[in-house]
Design a protein around this motif. Sequence first.
Motif, PDB file in Angstrom:
ATOM      1  N   TRP A 157       8.665  -6.657  15.121  1.00  0.00           N
ATOM      2  CA  TRP A 157       8.416  -6.638  13.630  1.00  0.00           C
ATOM      3  C   TRP A 157       8.034  -4.938  13.503  1.00  0.00           C
ATOM      4  O   TRP A 157       7.624  -4.398  14.557  1.00  0.00           O
ATOM      5  N   ARG A 158       7.795  -4.409  12.281  1.00  0.00           N
ATOM      6  CA  ARG A 158       7.357  -3.257  12.163  1.00  0.00           C
ATOM      7  C   ARG A 158       6.972  -2.990  10.777  1.00  0.00           C
ATOM      8  O   ARG A 158       7.299  -3.656   9.788  1.00  0.00           O
ATOM      9  N   LEU A 159       6.148  -1.990  10.588  1.00  0.00           N
ATOM     10  CA  LEU A 159       5.591  -1.580   9.078  1.00  0.00           C
ATOM     11  C   LEU A 159       5.293  -0.100   9.025  1.00  0.00           C
ATOM     12  O   LEU A 159       5.085   0.270  10.100  1.00  0.00           O
ATOM     13  N   GLY A 160       5.336   0.221   7.973  1.00  0.00           N
ATOM     14  CA  GLY A 160       5.315   1.856   7.756  1.00  0.00           C
ATOM     15  C   GLY A 160       5.107   2.211   6.409  1.00  0.00           C
ATOM     16  O   GLY A 160       5.184   1.309   5.330  1.00  0.00           O
ATOM     17  N   GLY A 161       4.376   3.350   6.129  1.00  0.00           N
ATOM     18  CA  GLY A 161       3.992   3.713   4.841  1.00  0.00           C
ATOM     19  C   GLY A 161       3.746   5.236   4.788  1.00  0.00           C
ATOM     20  O   GLY A 161       3.641   5.976   5.722  1.00  0.00           O
ATOM     21  N   ASN A 162       3.646   5.570   3.572  1.00  0.00           N
ATOM     22  CA  ASN A 162       3.475   6.961   3.236  1.00  0.00           C
ATOM     23  C   ASN A 162       2.468   7.263   1.862  1.00  0.00           C
ATOM     24  O   ASN A 162       2.680   6.328   1.094  1.00  0.00           O
ATOM     25  N   LEU A 163       1.804   8.581   1.935  1.00  0.00           N
ATOM     26  CA  LEU A 163       1.283   8.941   0.969  1.00  0.00           C
ATOM     27  C   LEU A 163       1.600  10.569   0.774  1.00  0.00           C
ATOM     28  O   LEU A 163       1.442  11.423   1.756  1.00  0.00           O
ATOM     29  N   ARG A 164       2.241  10.541  -0.475  1.00  0.00           N
ATOM     30  CA  ARG A 164       2.627  11.773  -0.775  1.00  0.00           C
ATOM     31  C   ARG A 164       1.924  12.689  -1.879  1.00  0.00           C
ATOM     32  O   ARG A 164       1.874  11.846  -3.163  1.00  0.00           O
ATOM     33  N   VAL A 165       1.674  13.777  -1.610  1.00  0.00           N
ATOM     34  CA  VAL A 165       0.895  14.645  -2.709  1.00  0.00           C
ATOM     35  C   VAL A 165       1.711  15.840  -3.136  1.00  0.00           C
ATOM     36  O   VAL A 165       1.862  16.692  -2.029  1.00  0.00           O
ATOM     37  N   PHE A 182       4.884   1.487   1.113  1.00  0.00           N
ATOM     38  CA  PHE A 182       4.593   0.642   2.185  1.00  0.00           C
ATOM     39  C   PHE A 182       5.696  -0.249   2.368  1.00  0.00           C
ATOM     40  O   PHE A 182       6.269  -0.715   1.434  1.00  0.00           O
ATOM     41  N   GLY A 183       6.169  -0.661   3.638  1.00  0.00           N
ATOM     42  CA  GLY A 183       7.241  -1.423   4.012  1.00  0.00           C
ATOM     43  C   GLY A 183       6.698  -2.486   5.303  1.00  0.00           C
ATOM     44  O   GLY A 183       6.184  -2.022   6.066  1.00  0.00           O
ATOM     45  N   ALA A 198       7.288  -1.919  -1.073  1.00  0.00           N
ATOM     46  CA  ALA A 198       6.509  -1.716  -2.316  1.00  0.00           C
ATOM     47  C   ALA A 198       6.370  -0.156  -2.446  1.00  0.00           C
ATOM     48  O   ALA A 198       6.282   0.566  -1.378  1.00  0.00           O
ATOM     49  N   MET A 199       6.212   0.407  -3.603  1.00  0.00           N
ATOM     50  CA  MET A 199       6.170   1.952  -4.047  1.00  0.00           C
ATOM     51  C   MET A 199       5.433   2.154  -5.126  1.00  0.00           C
ATOM     52  O   MET A 199       5.545   1.211  -6.269  1.00  0.00           O
TER      53      MET A 199
END
Length: 278
Positions: A157-165, A182-183, A198-199
């Motif tokens: 399994w894997r998960l990942g996410g970003n926060l972009r400013v 987030f995924g 999700a975004m």
Amino acid sequence: MKRSFFAMLVLLLATATMRAQSVTDMRAVNATGRGAVQPFLFSVNTLTGSNAYWAINASTNYAERTSGQFGYDGAAQQIAIKGYLGNRFTFYANANLGFARNGGLNSAQQAEVIHDFVGGRQAYGARFGLGLGANRDFSSVGAVFSRFTASYEAPRWRLGGNLRVEKAFSGSRDGIDLVTSFGFQHRLVGPVFAGFEAMGQDLEGFWEADEAEGGAKLLIGPSLNITPANSRFSFSASGGAVFYATHSTVPGSGAIRDVGNTATQNGYTIRAMVSFNL
């Protein structure tokens, strides 16, 4: 005595099966020492020293009543290059060509460098990074941005996410734009991973009544990634419904975030990508 011998035999067989399954999992994901180039389509992941290579990504997108990071309102084609620069640095750049439903044609470009300051030396485990980049959107407005990345990868399994400013160089745009994603994906069989993404875009709309892109928007939908062993190709797909969580007093910026779009309509986006390891 017979029962003890039988129990020991079962235990040895179970242990051997678990070890064999673990080896199979590792080979299915990374038979050539390479993991997924871009498992999620709405989050950018970093590369590591154990998969130090370069790849070309070709993706296509179709969307209606969307804006910004969710996709060009119409059809769009993207070519991207992604590579490991060494010392836990990842380079990512892309060029987009958008075909509007009204017949218009526009382009956009973006480039960034991301550094893992936690993890990033091995393919599996936790990674946290920070990146800097610049872009020019479909309306020729330039911007600079920072991207915070977080991910965790395991054989199954894997998960990942970003926060972009982001800060756009236009008086008609917001002072700061916030985009988060987030995924999560889990192995179904062999090299096939499936899950969801999700975004959230223009999140400043939750506290700014005059948010320049019409309000905060959310997306959630299924996600798929296939990275066959012993192959240079991999495939990813994602998409889903896009809906407005808030409504701004401003109808829209009239730029990339509002191409044939009103701030009171929900929409959808579908995106697919093929990657080739160089």
